[in-house]
Design a protein around this motif. Structure first.
Motif, PDB file in Angstrom:
ATOM      1  N   TYR A 109      -7.439  -0.266   0.837  1.00 45.52           N
ATOM      2  CA  TYR A 109      -7.742   1.161   1.025  1.00 45.52           C
ATOM      3  C   TYR A 109      -6.511   2.025   0.768  1.00 45.52           C
ATOM      4  N   ARG A 110      -5.355   1.596   1.298  1.00 46.64           N
ATOM      5  CA  ARG A 110      -4.122   2.363   1.093  1.00 46.64           C
ATOM      6  C   ARG A 110      -3.710   2.350  -0.378  1.00 46.64           C
ATOM      7  N   ARG A 118      -7.425  -3.425   4.584  1.00 45.18           N
ATOM      8  CA  ARG A 118      -6.729  -2.177   4.921  1.00 45.18           C
ATOM      9  C   ARG A 118      -5.703  -1.828   3.843  1.00 45.18           C
TER      10      ARG A 118
END
Length: 227
Positions: free
Chosen positions: A38-39, A35
């Motif tokens: 992705y950021r 995650r």
């Protein structure tokens, strides 16, 4: 890990790993969650890095906006690849990793055609055996050279006799079959070459030899020229 450091490590991974690189592989390389990858990809894109790909497929660094464009001739690229390959083969693990990082950074700034020339360079280095063994003391010696700080070393000479020396490390010298540390030996008040594989331990002495370093190197070079 601070966010700028994390983004820098992600860029390095994109430069070095074969494309396309999955988010899972990038997470493994940088030590963060998928995650977070992705950021961070979104953050790098917003900052100007051209990153191709998408979730579920993988990513590649199309153009590295953090480095200025470079242009090299074909023979300059061959020289660069050959030089970095020699360091990877001959250097200690830290230096070998740095050489791979340098080549990846430079390649990331090249136009696509030149990047292909880096990948398919005809100049190669192959050594069936490691030229220099891994030496645990070398990172501390290199750091002391950079900082121009004295070191206390536990040393064994060619006859295996132990001694403790305070040295001013001036340079790490790569010879054909062995590695040496050029230093000013405070015990002998003279220049000495020490073999890192005979250094059992190192510790900071706490003083700087910065004012003397340039003069000492000039003296050593002059003495070698006169020999």
């Amino acid at each position: 890990m601070p966010r700028p450091d994390r983004l820098f490590r992600l860029l390095q991974a994109l430069r070095q790993l074969p494309a396309p690189v999955t988010a899972a592989r990038l997470a493994e390389e940088t030590g963060v969650s998928v995650r977070s990858i992705y950021r961070d990809i979104d953050s790098l894109r917003a900052a100007g890095a051209e990153i191709g790909g998408e979730r579920g497929f993988g990513y590649c660094l199309v153009e590295d906006g953090t480095l200025p464009p470079q242009m090299f001739s074909r023979i300059e690229i061959e020289a660069l690849v050959l030089g970095m390959a020699e360091v990877r083969q001959s250097g200690d693990p830290a230096l070998a990793q740095a050489a791979a990082s340098v080549l990846a950074k430079v390649a990331a700034t090249l136009p696509q055609a030149r990047q292909q020339q880096v990948v398919h360079a005809v100049s190669q280095v192959y050594r069936p055996e490691t030229r220099y063994p891994d030496m645990p003391c070398l990172p501390a010696i290199r750091e002391a050279c950079w900082r121009e700080e004295a070191l206390v070393i536990a040393y064994r000479d060619k006859d295996d006799r132990p001694s403790q020396r305070t040295i001013w490390p001036l340079a790490v010298v790569y010879l054909e079959q062995k590695l040496m540390v050029l230093a000013w030996c405070c015990l002998r008040a003279d220049f000495r070459m020490f073999r890192p594989d005979r250094i059992a331990s190192t510790s900071p002495e706490g003083s700087s030899f910065r004012p003397q370093r340039v003069g000492l190197l000039r003296r050593y070079i002059a003495s070698m020229s006169a020999a």
